[in-house]
Each structure stands twice: as C-alpha cells, then as structure tokens.
Design a protein around this motif. Structure first.
Motif: not given
Length: 358
Positions: A113-118, A120-133, A147-155
């Motif tokens: 998903q980060i690759g697709l955003l990169k 597309a020239g996306f430089h906005g922000s994303v939520w990281i969704k984790i599983d807790t059960g 880390k991939q978000c930071h490397d792609s200038a995505i907040a």
C-alpha cells in the motif's frame, strides 16, 4: 418524489448524540464514522451537520467514499482542514490516486500500500492499523511500515486498532485487546497518537480513549449496550405510505405463498415499502408498524415493493404514513427479533427510499 417511502433523518437527534459522545470521550477527539452512506442515513445530510458541530475528523470505508465526502465538506466550507480516514486502506492505483487528489488518510497494513501511495506522489499522512486480537486487518511489521513512510515522505498520523467485543462489557477480550494495544504502541512509537475505541468502547472503557475515538452506530441513536443506556436518540424513522385499503373475508390468504389466512373478516393496508427498499423479508408475519399510538401487525410475506398490515378496528386510511422503526419502534428491537444487528437494517435501506431531513 414518485415513491412514498421515506426515511426521516432527525438532525437535532444527530446533534444531541454527537455532543453526548463528545462529552463521554474524556478529552479525546472524535472521529465520526460515516461510512456506507452514513450508515444508510445519507452522508450528504449527516456530514454538514457534524461539521457545523465542530467535528473535524471523519472515517469512511474507502477512497471513493472519501472523495465524495471531501467534496461535501468543501461545499460546506471545510476546505482541506478536516481529516478523512480510509479505514479499509487502499486496494489499487486508483485508490492511491484518489487519496492523493483528495487529501485522504488511508489506514495502512502492508508495504504494498505504501508503494502504491509513493507511485501516486502521495505526501499526506496515514494511519498504521495493527491487530490486537480481532484477526481481521492488521500490520504484521508496523515498525517497517513507519520506516517506509518516513523514507517516502509520508507522515504517520497515528496507530489504530479495533475492538471485537466492546458491546459485551465483561468479555475478557476487551482488556486483553486494550493491553495489547498499549504494549504495541509503546514498542512501535510511544509518541504517536492512538485510536482504539468504537461506540461501545467509549461507554465501557473511557479510560482507554487515547487521542481519537471512533463512534459509528451510536451517532445514529442506537444504544451500544441496551442494558447501559446513555441517552442516545434515534436519528432515522423509516416509513411507508398506505397506498390501498382492502376488506377481505374470512378464509382469504394474503401475499406470496399464502402463508397467512384470515380467520375472520379483516381490514388490511397495503404499504409502499418492501424488501427492495430495505424492509427485511424476515418480518413476514411477525413484524409490526406504528400509527397514531397503535401497533399494526405485518400479515403475509413482505414483498419486493409492498407490505401488508392488519388495520382491523383502527382509523388507518389511505395516505397515512406508518413507521417501521424509529421514534416509536426501536430499530434495535426490530433487529433483535430478526437475530441480527441494527447496522444491517440501516445500511440495507435502498436508494429509492427518500432520505428527508427533519
């Protein structure tokens, strides 16, 4: 309006519910969940009211819903100041393009998903969704995604997860998920904003409110825990008009399959609401409608376009609108009688039902 089938949307009740939930959120910001066309209530009616109430965070399912909402908010004067979270993330290049064009905030669970955003020239922000059960969507390597978000200038907007059993306050999974969420957030990045609670969680676990809570069904007036009501008010009242009144003799059957036979002469109403409008067929011979202080039993099978009611001994007449759920018949009770949940009732309302603000 050619078809007399109306879902009345009480905007004052919506305002009341939003204010109540905001008060109960212990200082956390509120992300109003208005996916699936505002849970069937009409996104175009719901969003401007919440915006006027001060809501600046919204949640939708996907990029198409997000793009529609961004246009609505812009028309209402919000411009780009409101955040719109895409809770299902992105699926393809088109989604990534829409997220970029409309300043949406996807919930991310994998590197693709980060690759697709990169791309597309996306430089906005994303939520990281984790599983807790819940074992639905969840990032398996959240630190890598950050880390991939930071490397792609995505907040990174924050970390979110979802409760599986919040409507059962004594279920052990609630505390287990809360503990897992807290532990994972500390390991990933303790400085990032957190979002865990849904409607029921706001009521049963206010101490876990974190930074942003995400009420959905409660906004529309359904008590997440009927045994612990907090004063929510129903927003939708679903109605249909009596389009014909019939007098039938004893021994006559009603509707498909002749599943109901009159034991005595009856007066029945044919109502302009059926399963194609979202009235569940499961209400055949066991549902009811409300008119002027009286409940009117559903007789025979609910049809695609019509439903028949027993109006024997009442003053019901052609042109009257009857309520199937809302102010006088609880949608929660209707859902319970069908062994389902209110979500399925609201989101099942068809396009040919007019949503009318009151």
């Amino acid at each position: 309006m050619s078809r007399p089938a109306i879902a009345y949307i009480n905007l004052n009740h919506l305002r009341h519910n939003y204010r109540l939930l905001t008060q109960r959120s212990t200082g956390a910001s509120v992300m109003a969940i208005i996916k699936a066309n505002g849970y069937g209530h009409g996104q175009a009616l719901i969003a401007p009211v919440l915006l006027a109430e001060g809501c600046r965070h919204f949640g939708v399912t996907d990029a198409c819903e997000g793009a529609q909402l961004r246009k609505l908010l812009a028309a209402a004067g919000s411009g780009e100041e409101s955040t719109i979270a895409m809770l299902a993330g992105i699926y393809d290049k088109e989604d990534a393009g829409l997220a970029t064009a409309h300043a949406l905030t996807p919930a991310i669970t994998d590197s693709a998903q980060i690759g697709l955003l990169k791309e597309a020239g996306f430089h906005g922000s994303v939520w990281i969704k984790i599983d807790t059960g819940m074992n639905r969507l969840g990032a398996e390597q959240p630190q890598l995604l950050i880390k991939q978000c930071h490397d792609s200038a995505i907040a990174v907007r924050g970390i979110m997860s979802h409760l599986a059993c919040a409507d059962e306050p004594d279920h052990p999974m609630n505390r287990q998920q809360a503990a897992s969420f807290s532990s994972q957030c500390r390991q990933i990045d303790p400085q990032l904003p957190r979002s865990l609670l849904n409607s029921a969680g706001i009521i049963t676990m206010p101490e876990e409110a974190g930074d942003i809570v995400r009420p959905g069904l409660a906004l529309y007036g359904i008590e997440p825990l009927p045994a612990m009501p907090v004063g929510l008010k129903p927003v939708m009242t679903l109605t249909g008009a009596i389009v014909q009144v019939r007098n039938i003799p004893a021994g006559a059957s009603i509707s498909y399959g002749a599943s109901f036979t009159a034991r005595q002469p009856m007066r029945i109403a044919v109502v302009s609401l059926g399963y194609a409008d979202g009235l569940p067929r499961g209400l055949s011979n066991k549902g009811q409608a409300f008119l002027r202080g009286q409940t009117l039993p559903v007789v025979g099978r609910v049809c695609m376009d019509y439903t028949m009611l027993d109006i024997t001994g009442t003053d019901a007449e052609q042109g009257d609108y009857v309520e199937f759920w809302g102010e006088n018949i609880s949608a929660g009770d209707v859902a319970g009688a069908l062994d389902t949940i209110s979500y399925t009732l609201f989101t099942g309302i068809g396009e040919r039902v007019t949503r009318l603000a009151v």
